[in-house]
Structure formats: structure tokens, C-alpha cells
Enzyme design. Structure first.
Site, short mmCIF file in Angstrom:
data_model
loop_
_atom_site.label_atom_id
_atom_site.label_comp_id
_atom_site.label_asym_id
_atom_site.label_seq_id
_atom_site.Cartn_x
_atom_site.Cartn_y
_atom_site.Cartn_z
N GLU A 261 0.84 -1.21 0.00
CA GLU A 261 0.00 0.00 0.00
C GLU A 261 0.87 1.25 0.00
O GLU A 261 1.90 1.29 0.66
CB GLU A 261 -0.89 -0.03 1.25
CG GLU A 261 -1.97 1.02 1.27
CD GLU A 261 -2.91 0.82 2.46
OE1 GLU A 261 -3.51 -0.27 2.60
OE2 GLU A 261 -3.05 1.76 3.24
N ASP B 232 0.25 5.34 0.68
CA ASP B 232 -0.82 6.20 1.23
C ASP B 232 -0.54 7.68 1.23
O ASP B 232 0.57 8.10 1.60
CB ASP B 232 -1.02 5.87 2.73
CG ASP B 232 -1.58 4.50 2.96
OD1 ASP B 232 -2.49 4.11 2.25
OD2 ASP B 232 -1.07 3.81 3.88
N GLU C 80 -2.71 10.45 3.47
CA GLU C 80 -3.84 10.60 4.38
C GLU C 80 -3.82 12.03 4.91
O GLU C 80 -2.81 12.48 5.45
CB GLU C 80 -3.73 9.62 5.55
CG GLU C 80 -4.04 8.19 5.14
CD GLU C 80 -3.90 7.20 6.27
OE1 GLU C 80 -4.78 6.34 6.43
OE2 GLU C 80 -2.90 7.29 7.02
#
Ligand code: NAG
Ligand code: NAG
Ligand code: NAG
Ligand code: NAG
Length: 305
Positions: free
Chosen positions: A116, A118, A120
């Protein structure tokens, strides 16, 4: 899992040989041109009734209220590529809220080890700054958070956030400026995402147990619904519809520009932007958190180029 892995590895190896021998085949879909209509590459997969497209077909809004969050995802799965979108975050009181934009390999009952990449965005009370947190999971292992303040108000306008993912490095860009690099130093395969295809996802959700000042500021539902807007989607990537064989996008063709030598490390102007931004705006770096990691993660000793 181990067995599947070794099948992919074999398949990748075979396809690399094939690529050298054959003229580079054209992938089934993509690379795409930018900016695209939302529907071309994405669909609202989480609470579609909490999302709505603008008339231009290029802008989607997603909302959070006390009943649900919402989100969208790519129709295809990719191995390597360049993904970019412009996001305008929730104005006003957004404490407790997380707006996420990330790539992730599928997780199912059978596949629980994943990769993953990311972005955020952590909201804040009115007038206080959002934090951009980035993270990476390789082979199911995350805990690689970095946080920084943005040098603009991300709620006033759309700003562009991009992920470059190729065989040599992963770069997180904000308005085309690199803020983070994660390199493939080839020491261990498990540490660099390059063996699983990923989807692109975006979502808005409540995380007031940790997001703002470590969970001290809770979501104030009297300000709901909270809305984030996304536009200017672009995806330049190789499709990999698993369990099919991996794509043959590793050729020298200029068509696959995201994995060419000039994208294997940051260039001069990118290096200077990277250094400046990290000096000025960085709030947290897992590589410097000796309380959490008395022995730092192996990539912490890698140079960014
Ligand atoms: C959510 O908020 C609405 C409007 O304020 C309220 O009517 C409803 O009861 C709330 N629902 C929940 C699950 O708290
Ligand atoms: C929210 O504002 C406070 C106070 O300025 C700051 O310490 C914090 O880093 C900000 N962001 C988040 C996500 O907590
Ligand atoms: C979308 O992209 C176009 C073309 O690259 C650019 O001119 C425009 O400013 C972008 N819009 C937003 C909201 O980022
Ligand atoms: C550095 O790389 C960026 C992104 O690829 C590109 O836009 C820029 O023109 C490059 N700069 C130089 C000096 O090569």
C-alpha cells in the site's frame, strides 16, 4: 500465498524474457491521457449515494456524516504507474476527519499480506493546519508514517497529489514537488512493492480516536456533512488483472515513461524542492522516532537518491 507468489515471480521472469525477445506489446488498456472523466477509470464503491459527480463529469464529491463515510476506487489494477488527482479538503472544522488517497493491493480472506502507498489528510479544528500523513506497506508491514504541514491552505482550492511508482522508486508529489521518496535498493524483495498489482482508492471517514492531536479533538457532528472534492484524474499505468500474467510494460519503450531512467531518481530541481520542503514542513518521521523504533527500519539508512 507462498505458492502464488512463486508463480508470479516465475511469470514475471518469463515475461521479462519475452519482452526482450518480442516487440513490446500494447497493454489492454492505458496508458491514459490526462485529465480524464471520472467514469473512465473510477467508480464509487463505498456508499455511492454519499458521492456525486459535477456536471463536467470530471469532479466528484464525497461526504461523511454521522452515519457513514464514502469513497471511490479504480476499475483496474495496476503494476507501476503514475496516478494523479487534485483534491480540495473539507473547509472549517474538520477535526477527527481523515481524507485518504492511496494505492493498495487487494485483500481478501485468502490474501492478507498486501502492499500500500498512502496519502492521508488529517483534519483539524477551524483555523488550525491539516496534516498530510504518508505511509507505505510492503508485504503487509506498515508503520512507516511521515507527517508534514502543507505550505498552502488545502481547503481553499484544489491541489494536485500524485504517486509515481516504478521499479526503482516510489515518490509522493504535492503540486509536482516531491515530498517523500521510498527507494528500491534491491536488497530485499519483501521491502519494495513490485510484485502485487494495486488499485487506486479515495475515501473520507471518521478517525477521531487518533487523527487530530492524537485523538484529543473529536469530530463535531454539528458541522456535518463533511465534503471533499476531487478532480483532474489521471492514470498512466500498466493494467494487471490478476490472476492473469503480469503486464509487459517493462520494455524500453518511451510509452512507459513512468519507468524510464529519468524517473528512476529525482532530478536536480526535484532534489532541491524535496530538501527544502522536508526541512521546513516536516512534523514527524518514523525513521527519527527512536522511542517507537529503537532499531530503525532498514530503509531508514537509504539515501533518497
Ligand atoms: C445523525 O444526525 C442526524 C441529524 O443531526 C440525526 O437525526 C440522526 O439521529 C443522527 N444519527 C445517528 C446514528 O447518530
Ligand atoms: C492541529 O492543530 C494543532 C494545533 O495547532 C497542531 O498541533 C496539530 O498538529 C494540527 N493537526 C493535527 C492533524 O492534529
Ligand atoms: C486541472 O488541470 C488543468 C490542465 O492541466 C489545469 O489547467 C487546471 O488548473 C486543473 N484544475 C484544478 C482544479 O486543479
Ligand atoms: C525534473 O523532473 C520533473 C518531473 O519529471 C520535470 O517536470 C522537470 O522538467 C525536470 N527538471 C529538470 C531540470 O530536468
Amino acid at each position: 500465498m507462498e505458492k502464488m507468489h512463486s508463480i508470479w515471480v516465475t511469470a514475471i521472469f518469463i515475461s521479462m524474457i519475452a519482452t526482450v525477445v518480442a516487440v513490446s506489446p500494447i497493454p489492454t488498456a492505458g496508458p491514459y491521457r490526462s485529465p480524464e472523466l471520472f467514469d473512465r477509470n473510477f467508480y464509487a464503491g463505498w456508499r455511492p449515494d454519499y458521492t456525486w459527480l459535477e456536471d463536467d463529469g470530471r469532479t466528484i464529491n464525497i461526504k461523511l456524516d454521522n452515519e457513514s463515510g464514502s469513497g471511490f476506487q479504480s476499475k483496474n489494477t495496476y503494476l507501476y504507474g503514475y496516478v494523479s488527482m487534485s483534491i480540495k479538503l473539507v473547509p472549517g472544522n474538520s477535526a477527527g476527519i481523515v481524507v485518504a488517497y492511496y494505492m493498495s493491493s487487494p485483500r481478501t480472506d485468502k490474501i492478507f499480506v498486501w502492499d500500500e502507498i498512502d496519502f492521508e489528510f488529517l483534519g483539524n479544528v477551524t483555523g488550525q493546519p491539516w496534516i498530510l500523513q504518508t505511509n507505505l506497506f510492503a508485504n503487509g508491514i506498515g508503520g512507516r508514517e511521515e507527517m508534514l504541514y502543507l505550505w498552502f491552505d488545502p481547503t481553499a482550492n484544489h491541489h494536485t497529489y500524485s504517486i509515481l511508482w516504478n521499479s526503482r522508486q516510489i515518490v509522493w508529489y504535492v503540486d509536482d514537488k516531491p515530498i517523500r521518496v521510498y527507494r528500491n535498493t534491491c536488497r530485499t524483495r519483501a521491502r519494495f512493492p513490485g510484485w502485487r498489482a494495486m488499485n487506486v482508492y479515495s475515501s473520507i471517514w471518521n478517525a477521531d480516536n487518533w487523527a487530530t492531536r492524537g485523538g484529543q479533538d473529536k469530530t463535531d457532528w454539528t458541522y456535518a456533512p463533511f465534503v471533499a472534492s476531487y478532480t483532474n484524474f489521471s492514470v498512466y499505468a500498466c493494467n494487471w488483472e490478476q490472476p492473469g500474467p503480469p503486464p509487459t510494460c517493462f520494455s524500453k519503450s518511451t510509452r512507459y515513461w513512468w519507468d524510464r531512467p529519468n524517473r528512476w531518481t529525482l532530478n536536480r530541481s526535484e532534489r532541491s524542492d524535496y530538501t527544502y520542503i522536508r526541512q521546513q514542513y516536516m512534523v514527524y518521521d518514523y525513521c527519527k522516532d527512536v522511542t517507537r523504533y529503537p532499531v530503525s527500519m532498514p530503509e531508514c539508512s537509504d539515501r533518497p537518491w
